[in-house]
Design an enzyme around this catalytic site. Structure first.
Site, PDB file in Angstrom:
ATOM      1  N   ALA A 158      35.191  70.469  21.245  1.00  0.00           N
ATOM      2  CA  ALA A 158      35.127  69.007  21.146  1.00  0.00           C
ATOM      3  C   ALA A 158      33.882  68.461  21.832  1.00  0.00           C
ATOM      4  CB  ALA A 158      36.383  68.391  21.749  1.00  0.00           C
ATOM      5  N   VAL A 195      43.306  69.505  20.801  1.00  0.00           N
ATOM      6  CA  VAL A 195      41.910  69.650  20.409  1.00  0.00           C
ATOM      7  C   VAL A 195      41.213  70.508  21.460  1.00  0.00           C
ATOM      8  CG1 VAL A 195      39.788  68.362  19.918  1.00  0.00           C
ATOM      9  CG2 VAL A 195      42.016  67.338  19.391  1.00  0.00           C
ATOM     10  N   CYS A 196      40.513  71.541  21.027  1.00  0.00           N
ATOM     11  CA  CYS A 196      39.839  72.440  21.980  1.00  0.00           C
ATOM     12  C   CYS A 196      38.731  71.699  22.719  1.00  0.00           C
ATOM     13  CB  CYS A 196      39.236  73.635  21.258  1.00  0.00           C
ATOM     14  SG  CYS A 196      38.191  74.634  22.333  1.00  0.00           S
ATOM     15  N   VAL A 197      38.776  71.749  24.033  1.00  0.00           N
ATOM     16  CA  VAL A 197      37.830  70.978  24.848  1.00  0.00           C
ATOM     17  C   VAL A 197      36.382  71.437  24.654  1.00  0.00           C
ATOM     18  CG1 VAL A 197      38.274  72.375  26.936  1.00  0.00           C
ATOM     19  CG2 VAL A 197      37.307  70.079  27.152  1.00  0.00           C
TER      20      VAL A 197
END
Lengths: 123, 98, 119
Positions: free
Chosen positions: C82, C77-79
């Site tokens: 997110a 999941v892209c930080v």
């Protein structure tokens, strides 16, 4: 990761800025891809051409104006920016309206260029 | 190149845009794009013309879900998810027109 | 063949996550490898542990987690995306991990094909 692997990445921008977040978040991917020393091309077609319009002022919508980033791409060695001619003309724009130097390309040439890519990300 | 389209041609211009620049390869219609491959749709003529130079596929489960399987245009090949995987593997590259 | 998958939309609102899941399942059944599934834009919402669909509906979040567990698929999941949308380690579902956009680029380099699912 295999050392020194260089792939041809193309980012196809087909959406206008601000109405949705795609243009901004795609630009973030572009910058990271360049940091991986990949061969990066950016395509602007359909409403994506609007991302490059000069004179964007976003104060009134209280949103960050990210259009100056396109001018900074040079510093990341991203120099392959292509605009599809018919898309630009259909939106009443000319090269003079755009905030960066681009290569204007016919639809046929654009199709050929896409064929040469390894990874194509569109949004 | 495999071109993947997922929107109805009446809702978005992604199929139009794809066909405008693409001269060869294949088009796979998934999700709401499967309506483009059905008889009587306004996109039918355009799709038939494209079929002269491109192979056109539509995702069967998406046609079934929408009650449109029996209206598939002749010449368009229905594939399942396994067929989708094969198409991606068979073509040197792919692009989702989002 | 090694595939990388990019998912740009959240669960339930768009079909993107369902299509991607069924693609992954079919690819794995054919003996292909799913190198990584990367969640970007609203796609990060696929990883919310707070998701509670009705009993008679598919559980998209749990389904991804199970696929990851059974087939050792890396769900990233892209930080930045997110954090913008309120996804943190505190509410991250099992099977997912949060990391940088570099993981998408790396997957694009390493995989034979990158397939995007979105709106």
């Amino acid at each position: 990761m295999s050392e020194g692997a260089i792939k041809k990445f193309m980012f196809v921008n087909r959406k206008a800025p601000y109405g949705t977040v795609y243009a901004l978040e795609a630009l973030e991917t572009v910058l990271i891809t360049a940091a991986f020393d990949q061969d990066v091309s950016l395509v602007f077609m359909d409403d994506g051409v609007f991302q490059l319009k000069k004179g964007q002022q976003t104060k009134g919508i209280e949103t960050k104006n990210f259009s100056p980033t396109y001018r900074a791409l040079d510093g990341y060695d991203i120099e392959k920016l292509y605009v599809e001619q018919e898309s630009m003309e259909a939106r009443g724009l000319t090269e003079d309206d755009l905030l960066v130097d681009v290569t204007v390309m016919s639809r046929a040439d654009m199709g050929k260029l896409m064929e040469e890519m390894d990874v194509v990300l569109s949004c | 190149m495999l071109h993947i389209i997922n929107k109805s041609p009446q809702e978005r211009n992604s199929l139009d845009s794809c066909l405008r620049v693409t001269q060869s390869g294949a088009v796979l219609l998934i999700e709401d794009a499967v309506y483009a491959a059905t008889r009587g749709n306004a996109a039918e003529a355009k799709l038939r013309e494209a079929m002269g130079s491109l192979k056109v596929y539509a995702l069967g489960p998406d046609l079934d879900a929408r009650g449109m399987s029996d209206r598939l245009i002749d010449g368009v090949t229905a594939v399942d998810y396994a067929g989708f995987v094969d198409l991606v593997a068979e073509h040197p590259n792919c692009q989702s027109w989002l | 063949m090694k595939f990388a998958i990019l998912i740009n939309e959240g669960p339930y609102q768009h079909q993107a996550s369902d299509s991607a899941y069924l693609f992954c399942k079919a690819a794995l059944a054919k003996g292909h490898e799913i190198r990584r599934v990367f969640f970007y834009h609203d796609g990060v919402n696929n990883s919310s542990a707070l998701t509670e669909p009705p009993q008679d509906d598919r559980n998209i979040v749990v389904r991804w987690g199970k696929l990851a567990e059974e087939h050792k698929v890396d769900l990233v999941v892209c930080v930045a995306a997110a954090l913008r949308r309120g996804i943190k380690d505190d509410n991250l579902a099992a099977g997912f991990r949060i990391s940088g956009l570099g993981q998408l680029v790396e997957a694009g380099i390493e995989a034979d094909r990158l397939v995007t699912f979105g709106d």
